[in-house]
Design a protein around this motif. Structure first.
Motif, short mmCIF file in Angstrom:
data_model
loop_
_atom_site.label_atom_id
_atom_site.label_comp_id
_atom_site.label_asym_id
_atom_site.label_seq_id
_atom_site.Cartn_x
_atom_site.Cartn_y
_atom_site.Cartn_z
N THR A 1 0.88 -1.13 0.08
CA THR A 1 -0.11 -0.01 -0.01
C THR A 1 0.75 1.20 0.02
N PRO A 2 0.26 2.45 -0.49
CA PRO A 2 1.16 3.73 -0.12
C PRO A 2 1.57 3.92 1.15
N ALA A 3 0.55 3.65 2.01
CA ALA A 3 1.04 4.11 3.68
C ALA A 3 2.29 3.09 3.82
N ILE A 4 2.51 1.80 3.39
CA ILE A 4 3.61 0.96 3.93
C ILE A 4 4.62 1.39 3.17
N ALA A 5 4.51 1.78 1.76
CA ALA A 5 5.79 2.41 0.97
C ALA A 5 6.28 3.54 1.99
N GLU A 6 5.20 4.48 2.30
CA GLU A 6 6.08 5.75 2.97
C GLU A 6 6.65 5.59 3.97
N GLU A 7 6.10 4.42 4.94
CA GLU A 7 6.69 3.90 6.44
C GLU A 7 7.99 3.30 6.12
N ILE A 8 8.23 2.72 4.83
CA ILE A 8 9.38 1.92 4.47
C ILE A 8 10.38 3.11 4.20
N ALA A 9 9.97 3.94 3.46
CA ALA A 9 10.86 5.06 2.88
C ALA A 9 11.62 5.86 4.25
N ASP A 10 10.48 6.05 4.93
CA ASP A 10 10.88 6.73 6.40
C ASP A 10 12.01 5.83 7.20
N ARG A 11 11.66 4.70 7.41
CA ARG A 11 12.61 3.95 8.09
C ARG A 11 13.86 3.94 7.42
N LEU A 12 14.05 3.58 6.20
CA LEU A 12 15.45 3.57 5.44
C LEU A 12 16.18 5.00 5.70
N ASN A 13 15.32 6.05 5.42
CA ASN A 13 16.09 7.24 5.40
C ASN A 13 16.54 7.55 6.94
N GLU A 14 15.70 7.06 7.90
CA GLU A 14 16.24 7.36 9.30
C GLU A 14 17.40 6.45 9.49
N ASP A 15 17.52 5.14 9.03
CA ASP A 15 18.53 4.36 9.22
C ASP A 15 19.69 5.01 8.48
N ASP A 16 19.60 5.65 7.53
CA ASP A 16 20.70 6.22 6.49
C ASP A 16 21.27 7.40 7.46
N ASN A 17 20.40 8.13 7.97
CA ASN A 17 20.66 9.36 8.68
C ASN A 17 21.57 8.93 10.05
N ARG A 18 20.86 7.82 10.31
CA ARG A 18 21.84 7.49 11.68
C ARG A 18 23.29 6.88 11.52
N LYS A 19 23.35 6.10 10.32
CA LYS A 19 24.60 5.57 10.02
C LYS A 19 25.39 6.98 9.59
N GLU A 20 25.14 7.73 8.77
CA GLU A 20 25.79 9.07 8.42
C GLU A 20 26.19 9.82 9.94
N GLU A 21 25.54 10.11 10.55
CA GLU A 21 25.92 10.62 11.96
C GLU A 21 26.95 9.80 12.68
N ASP A 22 26.61 8.42 12.55
CA ASP A 22 27.60 7.67 13.52
C ASP A 22 29.15 7.55 12.71
N ARG A 23 29.22 7.92 11.23
CA ARG A 23 30.25 8.12 10.51
C ARG A 23 31.11 9.56 11.17
N TRP A 24 30.32 10.50 11.30
CA TRP A 24 30.81 11.56 11.64
C TRP A 24 31.38 11.69 13.00
N SER A 25 30.78 10.84 14.10
CA SER A 25 31.05 10.85 15.37
C SER A 25 31.96 9.90 15.64
N ALA A 26 32.62 9.06 14.76
CA ALA A 26 33.50 8.03 15.15
C ALA A 26 34.93 8.83 15.01
#
Length: 66
Positions: A41-66
């Motif tokens: 569904t579109p709602a599931i697609a939106e949730e998946i996109a949000d989660r992928l982007n949050e995970d990518d942002n977290r990984k990027e922050e971890d790279r900067w803090s390391a």
């Protein structure tokens, strides 16, 4: 029995250039507009996109803090 979902299976994994991922209806698309997958569904697609982007942002922050 659950319904099957159709996915576009990439031959490679997601790359940093694919982000941010967005939802276009039931489709998940990379930043350049390349289709990545299709959700049930579109709602599931939106949730998946949000989660992928949050995970990518977290990984990027971890790279900067390391």
């Amino acid at each position: 029995m659950p319904k099957e979902t159709t996915a576009i299976i990439p031959k490679e994994t997601l790359k940093p250039d694919d982000f941010p991922v967005s939802a276009d209806g039931e489709k998940l698309v990379a930043a350049d507009g390349t289709p990545l997958a299709k959700a049930k569904t579109p709602a599931i697609a939106e949730e998946i996109a949000d989660r992928l982007n949050e995970d990518d942002n977290r990984k990027e922050e971890d790279r900067w803090s390391a």
